[in-house]
Design a protein around this motif. Structure first.
Motif, PDB file in Angstrom:
ATOM      1  N   SER A 231       0.826  -1.215   0.000  1.00 47.00           N
ATOM      2  CA  SER A 231       0.000   0.000   0.000  1.00 47.00           C
ATOM      3  C   SER A 231       0.860   1.265   0.000  1.00 47.00           C
ATOM      4  O   SER A 231       0.357   2.347  -0.242  1.00 47.00           O
ATOM      5  CB  SER A 231      -0.916   0.009   1.225  1.00 47.00           C
ATOM      6  OG  SER A 231      -0.142   0.132   2.402  1.00 47.00           O
ATOM      7  N   GLY A 232       2.147   1.143   0.296  1.00 50.09           N
ATOM      8  CA  GLY A 232       3.036   2.301   0.352  1.00 50.09           C
ATOM      9  C   GLY A 232       3.134   2.910   1.737  1.00 50.09           C
ATOM     10  O   GLY A 232       3.897   3.837   1.948  1.00 50.09           O
ATOM     11  N   GLN A 233       2.371   2.381   2.689  1.00 53.53           N
ATOM     12  CA  GLN A 233       2.356   2.949   4.035  1.00 53.53           C
ATOM     13  C   GLN A 233       3.707   2.759   4.733  1.00 53.53           C
ATOM     14  O   GLN A 233       4.206   3.679   5.371  1.00 53.53           O
ATOM     15  CB  GLN A 233       1.232   2.321   4.856  1.00 53.53           C
ATOM     16  CG  GLN A 233       1.007   2.983   6.181  1.00 53.53           C
ATOM     17  CD  GLN A 233      -0.164   2.377   6.931  1.00 53.53           C
ATOM     18  OE1 GLN A 233      -0.615   1.289   6.620  1.00 53.53           O
ATOM     19  NE2 GLN A 233      -0.649   3.097   7.925  1.00 53.53           N
ATOM     20  N   THR A 234       4.293   1.583   4.616  1.00 51.20           N
ATOM     21  CA  THR A 234       5.587   1.333   5.263  1.00 51.20           C
ATOM     22  C   THR A 234       6.665   2.211   4.641  1.00 51.20           C
ATOM     23  O   THR A 234       7.461   2.825   5.341  1.00 51.20           O
ATOM     24  CB  THR A 234       5.983  -0.154   5.135  1.00 51.20           C
ATOM     25  OG1 THR A 234       4.931  -0.944   5.659  1.00 51.20           O
ATOM     26  CG2 THR A 234       7.257  -0.443   5.891  1.00 51.20           C
ATOM     27  N   ARG A 235       6.670   2.274   3.323  1.00 51.48           N
ATOM     28  CA  ARG A 235       7.679   3.076   2.620  1.00 51.48           C
ATOM     29  C   ARG A 235       7.606   4.544   3.046  1.00 51.48           C
ATOM     30  O   ARG A 235       8.622   5.172   3.315  1.00 51.48           O
ATOM     31  CB  ARG A 235       7.493   2.946   1.114  1.00 51.48           C
ATOM     32  CG  ARG A 235       8.489   3.767   0.334  1.00 51.48           C
ATOM     33  CD  ARG A 235       8.410   3.549  -1.144  1.00 51.48           C
ATOM     34  NE  ARG A 235       7.067   3.806  -1.639  1.00 51.48           N
ATOM     35  CZ  ARG A 235       6.669   3.548  -2.866  1.00 51.48           C
ATOM     36  NH1 ARG A 235       7.486   3.005  -3.720  1.00 51.48           N
ATOM     37  NH2 ARG A 235       5.453   3.819  -3.253  1.00 51.48           N
ATOM     38  N   SER A 236       6.407   5.082   3.136  1.00 48.64           N
ATOM     39  CA  SER A 236       6.272   6.498   3.490  1.00 48.64           C
ATOM     40  C   SER A 236       6.546   6.766   4.970  1.00 48.64           C
ATOM     41  O   SER A 236       6.755   7.910   5.352  1.00 48.64           O
ATOM     42  CB  SER A 236       4.885   7.019   3.106  1.00 48.64           C
ATOM     43  OG  SER A 236       3.897   6.375   3.864  1.00 48.64           O
TER      44      SER A 236
ATOM     45  N   SER B 282      11.413   3.109  10.911  1.00 51.15           N
ATOM     46  CA  SER B 282       9.974   3.274  10.774  1.00 51.15           C
ATOM     47  C   SER B 282       9.315   2.932  12.096  1.00 51.15           C
ATOM     48  O   SER B 282       9.724   1.974  12.760  1.00 51.15           O
ATOM     49  CB  SER B 282       9.447   2.335   9.681  1.00 51.15           C
ATOM     50  OG  SER B 282       8.040   2.280   9.721  1.00 51.15           O
ATOM     51  N   PRO B 283       8.283   3.662  12.495  1.00 53.27           N
ATOM     52  CA  PRO B 283       7.584   3.324  13.728  1.00 53.27           C
ATOM     53  C   PRO B 283       6.634   2.135  13.568  1.00 53.27           C
ATOM     54  O   PRO B 283       6.120   1.618  14.555  1.00 53.27           O
ATOM     55  CB  PRO B 283       6.802   4.605  14.054  1.00 53.27           C
ATOM     56  CG  PRO B 283       6.573   5.242  12.732  1.00 53.27           C
ATOM     57  CD  PRO B 283       7.776   4.901  11.900  1.00 53.27           C
ATOM     58  N   LEU B 284       6.408   1.688  12.344  1.00 49.52           N
ATOM     59  CA  LEU B 284       5.472   0.593  12.104  1.00 49.52           C
ATOM     60  C   LEU B 284       6.110  -0.755  12.430  1.00 49.52           C
ATOM     61  O   LEU B 284       7.240  -1.029  12.030  1.00 49.52           O
ATOM     62  CB  LEU B 284       5.007   0.588  10.649  1.00 49.52           C
ATOM     63  CG  LEU B 284       4.310   1.855  10.152  1.00 49.52           C
ATOM     64  CD1 LEU B 284       3.932   1.696   8.691  1.00 49.52           C
ATOM     65  CD2 LEU B 284       3.087   2.149  10.993  1.00 49.52           C
ATOM     66  N   GLU B 285       5.370  -1.614  13.128  1.00 49.32           N
ATOM     67  CA  GLU B 285       5.884  -2.930  13.491  1.00 49.32           C
ATOM     68  C   GLU B 285       6.127  -3.793  12.253  1.00 49.32           C
ATOM     69  O   GLU B 285       7.053  -4.580  12.197  1.00 49.32           O
ATOM     70  CB  GLU B 285       4.914  -3.631  14.442  1.00 49.32           C
ATOM     71  CG  GLU B 285       5.475  -4.885  15.052  1.00 49.32           C
ATOM     72  CD  GLU B 285       4.579  -5.495  16.100  1.00 49.32           C
ATOM     73  OE1 GLU B 285       5.043  -6.407  16.792  1.00 49.32           O
ATOM     74  OE2 GLU B 285       3.408  -5.083  16.213  1.00 49.32           O
ATOM     75  N   ARG B 286       5.306  -3.610  11.223  1.00 51.90           N
ATOM     76  CA  ARG B 286       5.462  -4.420  10.011  1.00 51.90           C
ATOM     77  C   ARG B 286       6.785  -4.142   9.301  1.00 51.90           C
ATOM     78  O   ARG B 286       7.270  -4.989   8.574  1.00 51.90           O
ATOM     79  CB  ARG B 286       4.288  -4.214   9.069  1.00 51.90           C
ATOM     80  CG  ARG B 286       4.416  -2.982   8.208  1.00 51.90           C
ATOM     81  CD  ARG B 286       3.283  -2.843   7.271  1.00 51.90           C
ATOM     82  NE  ARG B 286       2.205  -2.187   7.992  1.00 51.90           N
ATOM     83  CZ  ARG B 286       1.173  -1.633   7.436  1.00 51.90           C
ATOM     84  NH1 ARG B 286       1.023  -1.684   6.157  1.00 51.90           N
ATOM     85  NH2 ARG B 286       0.259  -1.024   8.140  1.00 51.90           N
ATOM     86  N   ALA B 287       7.374  -2.973   9.510  1.00 52.68           N
ATOM     87  CA  ALA B 287       8.675  -2.677   8.896  1.00 52.68           C
ATOM     88  C   ALA B 287       9.735  -3.640   9.430  1.00 52.68           C
ATOM     89  O   ALA B 287      10.590  -4.108   8.681  1.00 52.68           O
ATOM     90  CB  ALA B 287       9.069  -1.231   9.162  1.00 52.68           C
ATOM     91  N   LYS B 288       9.659  -3.947  10.709  1.00 52.79           N
ATOM     92  CA  LYS B 288      10.593  -4.913  11.306  1.00 52.79           C
ATOM     93  C   LYS B 288      10.379  -6.292  10.692  1.00 52.79           C
ATOM     94  O   LYS B 288      11.336  -7.001  10.399  1.00 52.79           O
ATOM     95  CB  LYS B 288      10.389  -4.966  12.819  1.00 52.79           C
ATOM     96  CG  LYS B 288      11.311  -5.921  13.522  1.00 52.79           C
ATOM     97  CD  LYS B 288      11.089  -5.917  15.018  1.00 52.79           C
ATOM     98  CE  LYS B 288      11.997  -6.899  15.711  1.00 52.79           C
ATOM     99  NZ  LYS B 288      11.800  -6.925  17.157  1.00 52.79           N
ATOM    100  N   TRP B 289       9.123  -6.685  10.477  1.00 49.02           N
ATOM    101  CA  TRP B 289       8.829  -7.990   9.871  1.00 49.02           C
ATOM    102  C   TRP B 289       9.376  -8.058   8.455  1.00 49.02           C
ATOM    103  O   TRP B 289       9.930  -9.073   8.043  1.00 49.02           O
ATOM    104  CB  TRP B 289       7.336  -8.263   9.857  1.00 49.02           C
ATOM    105  CG  TRP B 289       6.692  -8.273  11.205  1.00 49.02           C
ATOM    106  CD1 TRP B 289       7.283  -8.493  12.420  1.00 49.02           C
ATOM    107  CD2 TRP B 289       5.315  -8.035  11.481  1.00 49.02           C
ATOM    108  NE1 TRP B 289       6.360  -8.402  13.423  1.00 49.02           N
ATOM    109  CE2 TRP B 289       5.138  -8.123  12.880  1.00 49.02           C
ATOM    110  CE3 TRP B 289       4.208  -7.755  10.692  1.00 49.02           C
ATOM    111  CZ2 TRP B 289       3.907  -7.954  13.492  1.00 49.02           C
ATOM    112  CZ3 TRP B 289       2.983  -7.594  11.311  1.00 49.02           C
ATOM    113  CH2 TRP B 289       2.842  -7.683  12.687  1.00 49.02           C
ATOM    114  N   LEU B 290       9.198  -6.982   7.683  1.00 50.50           N
ATOM    115  CA  LEU B 290       9.715  -6.948   6.318  1.00 50.50           C
ATOM    116  C   LEU B 290      11.238  -7.005   6.308  1.00 50.50           C
ATOM    117  O   LEU B 290      11.840  -7.668   5.485  1.00 50.50           O
ATOM    118  CB  LEU B 290       9.251  -5.684   5.595  1.00 50.50           C
ATOM    119  CG  LEU B 290       7.772  -5.585   5.252  1.00 50.50           C
ATOM    120  CD1 LEU B 290       7.444  -4.183   4.764  1.00 50.50           C
ATOM    121  CD2 LEU B 290       7.398  -6.614   4.205  1.00 50.50           C
TER     122      LEU B 290
END
Length: 154
Positions: free
Chosen positions: A43-48, A67-75
């Motif tokens: 969706s581009g949310q992690t990138r942004s 990134s503050p998103l937890e999914r960034a760590k998973w990626l």
């Protein structure tokens, strides 16, 4: 005619700290640009969400990129059999995992057009392989010998 120059230590240190902050800010922008280019996109949310922050601690300028998103760590680190635990992902409170399908699904209905949507069920999934886009970006900007990666803990 001789010139006489007086340099005050406090002002010199302030100038050096300011220069260090500017340099770290430039490096941070470059790392963010490279990380965003290598980040997987759905969706581009992690990138942004990838940003940088520079702080001055004593006489040391510190750069933090992430990134503050937890999914960034998973990626970045991978999940399932590719992640730190090396186990497939299995359901915890159900018999199967349920995933929505992005496109058309199922047999052709009588009207001749397909309906979007549907679901796929699985008893386990492998997970996703790691994509260390942040580490790669740091090494691209600073070179491999200048990068030490320390994982953050919460």
């Amino acid at each position: 005619m001789p010139a006489h120059v007086v340099m005050y230590r406090e002002r010199m240190e302030q100038g050096l700290a300011h220069d260090g902050m500017q340099r770290m800010n430039d490096i941070g922008r470059q790392v963010v640009n490279h990380a965003r280019a290598d980040c997987p996109v759905d969706s581009g949310q992690t990138r942004s969400s990838i940003t940088h922050h520079v702080t001055l601690v004593g006489r040391t300028a510190r750069l933090r990129v992430g990134s503050p998103l937890e999914r960034a760590k998973w990626l970045h680190e991978g999940t399932g059999i590719y992640g730190p635990h090396k186990n497939p992902i299995v359901p915890v409170s159900a018999k199967a995992l349920k995933f929505p399908t992005p496109g058309v699904f199922g047999p052709m209905p009588r009207g001749g057009s397909r309906r979007p949507g549907g679901f796929v069920f699985a008893k386990s999934v492998k997970g996703i392989p790691p994509n260390p886009f942040l580490t790669t970006a740091l090494k691209t900007v600073l070179g491999t010998t200048n990068v030490t990666v320390r994982p953050t803990t919460k």
